[in-house]
Design an enzyme around this catalytic site. Sequence first.
Site, PDB file in Angstrom:
ATOM      1  N   ASP A 179      -8.915  -3.551  -0.880  1.00 56.75           N
ATOM      2  CA  ASP A 179      -8.215  -4.163   0.471  1.00 56.75           C
ATOM      3  C   ASP A 179      -8.523  -5.038   1.704  1.00 56.75           C
ATOM      4  O   ASP A 179      -8.116  -6.495   1.820  1.00 56.75           O
ATOM      5  CB  ASP A 179      -7.586  -3.284   0.851  1.00 56.75           C
ATOM      6  CG  ASP A 179      -6.171  -3.904   1.304  1.00 56.75           C
ATOM      7  OD1 ASP A 179      -4.883  -4.618   0.245  1.00 56.75           O
ATOM      8  OD2 ASP A 179      -5.707  -3.509   2.040  1.00 56.75           O
ATOM      9  N   THR A 219       1.061  -0.848  -0.180  1.00 62.11           N
ATOM     10  CA  THR A 219      -0.088   0.417   0.265  1.00 62.11           C
ATOM     11  C   THR A 219       1.258   1.204   0.295  1.00 62.11           C
ATOM     12  O   THR A 219       0.804   2.245  -0.382  1.00 62.11           O
ATOM     13  CB  THR A 219      -0.889  -0.171   1.569  1.00 62.11           C
ATOM     14  OG1 THR A 219      -1.958  -1.275   1.036  1.00 62.11           O
ATOM     15  CG2 THR A 219      -1.911   1.256   1.214  1.00 62.11           C
ATOM     16  N   LYS A 241      -7.276   5.021   5.600  1.00 59.53           N
ATOM     17  CA  LYS A 241      -6.190   4.521   6.205  1.00 59.53           C
ATOM     18  C   LYS A 241      -4.967   5.818   5.912  1.00 59.53           C
ATOM     19  O   LYS A 241      -4.873   7.178   5.069  1.00 59.53           O
ATOM     20  CB  LYS A 241      -5.488   3.685   4.732  1.00 59.53           C
ATOM     21  CG  LYS A 241      -5.886   2.540   4.824  1.00 59.53           C
ATOM     22  CD  LYS A 241      -4.751   1.076   3.485  1.00 59.53           C
ATOM     23  CE  LYS A 241      -5.734  -0.164   4.056  1.00 59.53           C
ATOM     24  NZ  LYS A 241      -4.395  -1.383   3.190  1.00 59.53           N
ATOM     25  N   ASN A 250       5.973  -1.626   3.170  1.00 60.11           N
ATOM     26  CA  ASN A 250       5.309  -0.480   4.452  1.00 60.11           C
ATOM     27  C   ASN A 250       5.803   0.182   5.948  1.00 60.11           C
ATOM     28  O   ASN A 250       5.147   0.734   6.446  1.00 60.11           O
ATOM     29  CB  ASN A 250       3.083  -1.197   4.401  1.00 60.11           C
ATOM     30  CG  ASN A 250       2.502  -1.505   3.695  1.00 60.11           C
ATOM     31  OD1 ASN A 250       3.016  -0.779   2.034  1.00 60.11           O
ATOM     32  ND2 ASN A 250       1.637  -2.460   3.727  1.00 60.11           N
TER      33      ASN A 250
HETATM   34 ZN    ZN Z   1      -3.306  -1.321  -0.469  1.00 62.42          ZN
END
Ligand code: ZN
Length: 558
Positions: A301, A89, A172, A110
């Site tokens: 996701d 991501t 996120k 990440n």
């Molecule tokens: Zn992602």
Amino acid sequence: MVSLRLRLALCAVGMAFAWAPPVQADTVPPVRAAPPLRPPPKLVVTIVVDQFSADLFAEYRQRFTGGLARLLTGAVYPSAFQSHASTETCPGHSTILTGVHPSRTGIVSNGWIDLSLTRRADHRVYCAEDEADPGAAPGLPVISAAHLRVPTLGEYMKQSDPRSRNVAVSAKDRAVVMLGGHAIDAGYWFGKTGFETFRGRQPSPAVVAINAAISREVARGDPVSAVPIWCAQHNLPINVGRNRTVGTGRFQVAPQDFEAFHGSPRMDAVTLQLAGAMFDEMQLGRGPAPDLLSVSLSVTDYVGHAYGTEGQEMCIQMAELDRSLGRFLTKLDASGIDYEVVLTADHGGLDLPERLYQQGLPTARRVDPQLWPPTMGIAIAEELRLNLSEPLLYGDSTAGDIYVSRAITPDQRTRVIAALMARLKLHPLVAAAFTAAELAAGRVPSGNPQDWSLLDRARASFDPERSGDVVVLLARGVVPISTALPGMVATHGSAWDYDRRVPLLFWRRGLRGFEQPAPVETVDIAPTLAATLGLRLPPGTFDGRCLDIDGGWASTCN
Ligand code: ZN
């Protein structure tokens, strides 16, 4: 040395050729003056659908009737690439509005290991934190773009005209940070029970109102989602061990269950509602300079990880995503402003091996837990008779970066890396392993990303300061989760095209739509948008190129 007179003469010859009339005028296409470029849009809307693979797009595109159907009337690139190997991501989001690969954004995964960070026993660093901030506490990172090494499109827009606003929202925090960058006017992500913002900032009245509405909704819970008729074939339980199945879920939210709400299609709906509220509250697109509104939608996701990509859950999610996007675009339309939309994904995804196995891919499997870096470190320390008071190898996945302890001599280090490489190269579930030296010697290629070698792919997400001493790539179809867990049965992150290939769609009222099946890259997005915004940036700013998003003879690049 060519004399001035000769140079003038050569110049005149060149001009004579350049201006010679066509010999067979009827075979030469008519020459028309290039049309004037359209004025910049008032608002650029960037939408990232987390884990929306090109495969999912291909499977469901004929079902879309809402927002995605609208975008399908624009410029459609069904085969865009997050070209790098570390398809996670944070790196994926980092390419979209910077226009450069993770090797330049510095966002290699990440999270990575920083062995010089001695105050943390695990030496782990999160991609979207500032671990040097004195306010950082264990488990409570200070959310920041400190690790992002380049500016984003929103920052280029603000450099060009400080009145441009740069806004980003998502479930996120890392998506907000990587799309917005260092100079974000408003940035919100979902915490445990509502949207939060950067330390030291207060949520705006619109955000407070949305959080209150979320609290009321979750207090009473949500009924199961409607199931579109075409989802029937996906409704099949798949055993993932210990009396647990996936494939038949419908996203019921029990009263006060914020976690279930967070993982349901309602989360994308409220993220888009928040984007709409920011649009109203900040009067985006109605100021003296163009604004940027970035929205990353995380639920595709979450669903991919928790239930895989081919169950009833994902089928419902695709329909709900399409519907929520439709409501959002209709709201933008009602304002009458000239806005431009781009939609893409941060990476693709692969279904769970248990269902792949049942559906004609018997080579799909879960990874061997022996590939866990600390476990390999124990075996190699024994083999080389190294006596260490700390782990020999660090890494938080069976794929990707492996770091060698600094508590050994240079000679021991050479032997450890050789032993590690030998083990990895012999393992049947490993496709390739590269040392940092091999990667540092490579160059990020240009050209068709489908044809890149595995070394090329790994090089595009390699940073000499942050990447591992060894980078390991698993074989095709190997899922780097050794045991299915609740919420984590399938994943992405590999160097294979099911994780690298994503859709890329542009839409603006008045542009002629088209479909271009040739591969393009997500690093092409920022230069493409920069051109429509009329931003002049120095050569070399981007790794990507401007895509002409008008299907007619007019060009949106210049
Ligand atoms: Zn992602």
